[in-house]
Design a protein around this motif. Structure first.
Motif, short mmCIF file in Angstrom:
data_model
loop_
_atom_site.label_atom_id
_atom_site.label_comp_id
_atom_site.label_asym_id
_atom_site.label_seq_id
_atom_site.Cartn_x
_atom_site.Cartn_y
_atom_site.Cartn_z
N GLY A 8 -38.47 -43.27 -135.88
CA GLY A 8 -37.50 -42.24 -135.56
C GLY A 8 -37.99 -40.87 -135.95
O GLY A 8 -39.15 -40.68 -136.33
N LEU A 9 -37.08 -39.91 -135.83
CA LEU A 9 -37.35 -38.52 -136.18
C LEU A 9 -36.65 -38.21 -137.51
O LEU A 9 -35.43 -38.37 -137.61
CB LEU A 9 -36.83 -37.59 -135.09
N VAL A 10 -37.44 -37.78 -138.49
CA VAL A 10 -36.89 -37.47 -139.80
C VAL A 10 -37.48 -36.16 -140.30
O VAL A 10 -38.50 -35.69 -139.79
CB VAL A 10 -37.16 -38.58 -140.83
N GLN A 11 -36.85 -35.60 -141.31
CA GLN A 11 -37.37 -34.40 -141.94
C GLN A 11 -38.35 -34.78 -143.06
O GLN A 11 -38.29 -35.88 -143.60
CB GLN A 11 -36.23 -33.57 -142.51
N ALA A 12 -39.20 -33.84 -143.38
CA ALA A 12 -40.15 -34.05 -144.47
C ALA A 12 -39.40 -34.41 -145.74
O ALA A 12 -38.35 -33.84 -146.04
CB ALA A 12 -40.99 -32.81 -144.68
N GLY A 13 -39.95 -35.40 -146.45
CA GLY A 13 -39.33 -35.86 -147.68
C GLY A 13 -38.43 -37.07 -147.52
O GLY A 13 -38.04 -37.70 -148.50
N ALA A 14 -38.10 -37.38 -146.29
CA ALA A 14 -37.21 -38.51 -146.02
C ALA A 14 -37.97 -39.84 -146.10
O ALA A 14 -39.19 -39.87 -146.29
CB ALA A 14 -36.58 -38.35 -144.65
N SER A 15 -37.21 -40.91 -145.96
CA SER A 15 -37.77 -42.26 -145.98
C SER A 15 -37.42 -43.00 -144.69
O SER A 15 -36.40 -42.71 -144.06
CB SER A 15 -37.22 -43.06 -147.17
N LEU A 16 -38.27 -43.93 -144.35
CA LEU A 16 -38.04 -44.82 -143.22
C LEU A 16 -38.58 -46.19 -143.59
O LEU A 16 -39.55 -46.29 -144.35
CB LEU A 16 -38.75 -44.34 -141.95
N ARG A 17 -37.99 -47.21 -143.03
CA ARG A 17 -38.54 -48.56 -143.17
C ARG A 17 -38.77 -49.14 -141.78
O ARG A 17 -37.83 -49.25 -140.99
CB ARG A 17 -37.63 -49.48 -143.97
N SER A 112 -60.58 -56.20 -136.51
CA SER A 112 -60.34 -57.46 -137.20
C SER A 112 -58.97 -58.05 -136.89
O SER A 112 -58.64 -59.12 -137.40
CB SER A 112 -60.48 -57.27 -138.71
N TYR A 113 -58.20 -57.37 -136.10
CA TYR A 113 -56.85 -57.81 -135.77
C TYR A 113 -56.75 -58.05 -134.26
O TYR A 113 -57.26 -57.25 -133.48
CB TYR A 113 -55.82 -56.75 -136.20
N ASP A 114 -56.13 -59.15 -133.88
CA ASP A 114 -56.13 -59.49 -132.46
C ASP A 114 -54.75 -59.60 -131.85
O ASP A 114 -54.62 -59.92 -130.67
CB ASP A 114 -56.91 -60.79 -132.22
N SER A 115 -53.72 -59.37 -132.64
CA SER A 115 -52.37 -59.39 -132.10
C SER A 115 -51.66 -58.15 -132.60
O SER A 115 -51.62 -57.90 -133.80
CB SER A 115 -51.64 -60.66 -132.57
N TRP A 116 -51.10 -57.38 -131.64
CA TRP A 116 -50.54 -56.08 -131.96
C TRP A 116 -49.11 -55.96 -131.45
O TRP A 116 -48.80 -56.44 -130.36
CB TRP A 116 -51.39 -54.97 -131.33
N GLY A 117 -48.30 -55.28 -132.23
CA GLY A 117 -46.98 -54.91 -131.75
C GLY A 117 -47.08 -53.76 -130.77
O GLY A 117 -48.15 -53.16 -130.59
N GLN A 118 -45.98 -53.40 -130.18
CA GLN A 118 -45.97 -52.39 -129.13
C GLN A 118 -46.02 -50.96 -129.69
O GLN A 118 -46.24 -50.02 -128.94
CB GLN A 118 -44.72 -52.53 -128.25
N GLY A 119 -45.83 -50.81 -130.99
CA GLY A 119 -45.85 -49.48 -131.59
C GLY A 119 -44.46 -48.88 -131.66
O GLY A 119 -43.62 -49.08 -130.78
N THR A 120 -44.25 -48.12 -132.73
CA THR A 120 -42.98 -47.42 -132.89
C THR A 120 -43.29 -46.00 -133.36
O THR A 120 -44.11 -45.80 -134.27
CB THR A 120 -42.04 -48.16 -133.86
N GLN A 121 -42.66 -45.03 -132.74
CA GLN A 121 -42.96 -43.63 -133.01
C GLN A 121 -42.26 -43.16 -134.28
O GLN A 121 -41.05 -43.37 -134.45
CB GLN A 121 -42.51 -42.76 -131.84
N VAL A 122 -43.03 -42.52 -135.13
CA VAL A 122 -42.49 -41.86 -136.32
C VAL A 122 -42.84 -40.39 -136.22
O VAL A 122 -44.02 -40.03 -136.10
CB VAL A 122 -43.07 -42.46 -137.62
N THR A 123 -41.83 -39.54 -136.25
CA THR A 123 -42.03 -38.10 -136.19
C THR A 123 -41.39 -37.46 -137.41
O THR A 123 -40.20 -37.67 -137.67
CB THR A 123 -41.42 -37.51 -134.91
N VAL A 124 -42.18 -36.68 -138.12
CA VAL A 124 -41.70 -36.03 -139.34
C VAL A 124 -41.74 -34.52 -139.12
O VAL A 124 -42.81 -33.95 -138.90
CB VAL A 124 -42.55 -36.42 -140.56
N SER A 125 -40.59 -33.90 -139.18
CA SER A 125 -40.52 -32.45 -138.98
C SER A 125 -40.59 -31.73 -140.32
O SER A 125 -40.17 -32.24 -141.35
CB SER A 125 -39.23 -32.10 -138.26
N SER A 126 -41.13 -30.52 -140.28
CA SER A 126 -41.30 -29.75 -141.52
C SER A 126 -40.08 -28.90 -141.82
O SER A 126 -39.16 -28.79 -141.02
CB SER A 126 -42.53 -28.86 -141.41
#
Length: 126
Positions: A8-17, A112-126
């Motif tokens: 997701g989109l978060v501000q600097a200093g925030a947390s995501l899991r 060394s890795y052969d199975s991948w997830g589709q990716g998830t976007q992380v955007t950190v704004s200043s």
């Protein structure tokens, strides 16, 4: 198959899991890793966790801020990201090691890795 979520989109200093759910019955036999790729840059290792014992390896750029964990009962690996910075902005991918029951050290290269997830976007704004 791997399915990543939680970006997701978060501000600097925030947390995501981030979460990565795996299908199949052999999840607990593989090392798992999180990688990220920013625009114009190569995919880089972020953090990984061993299949046996749960030992983790963390990239210098995120050490002390990011951590990985796994729940083998749920076939899920997590990436906890704290104190996020704008330079953490990237697409984050979970990945499964190509070798089960790996006895050597955890691998930090995408090859060394052969199975991948589709990716998830992380955007950190200043």
């Amino acid at each position: 198959q791997l399915q990543a979520s939680g970006g997701g989109l978060v501000q600097a200093g925030a947390s995501l899991r981030l979460s990565c759910a795996a299908s199949g019955r052999t999840f607990d036999q593989y090392d798992m890793g999180w990688f990220r790729q920013a625009p114009g840059k190569e995919r880089e290792f972020v953090v990984g966790i061993r299949w046996l014992g749960g030992r983790t390896t963390t990239a210098d750029s995120v050490r002390g801020r990011f951590s990985i964990s796994r729940d083998n009962a749920k076939n899920t690996v997590y990436l906890q990201m704290n104190s996020l910075k704008p330079e953490d902005t990237a697409i984050y991918y979970c990945a499964r090691d190509s070798q089960y029951w790996r006895s050597s050290i955890l691998r930090g290269t995408p090859q060394s890795y052969d199975s991948w997830g589709q990716g998830t976007q992380v955007t950190v704004s200043s």
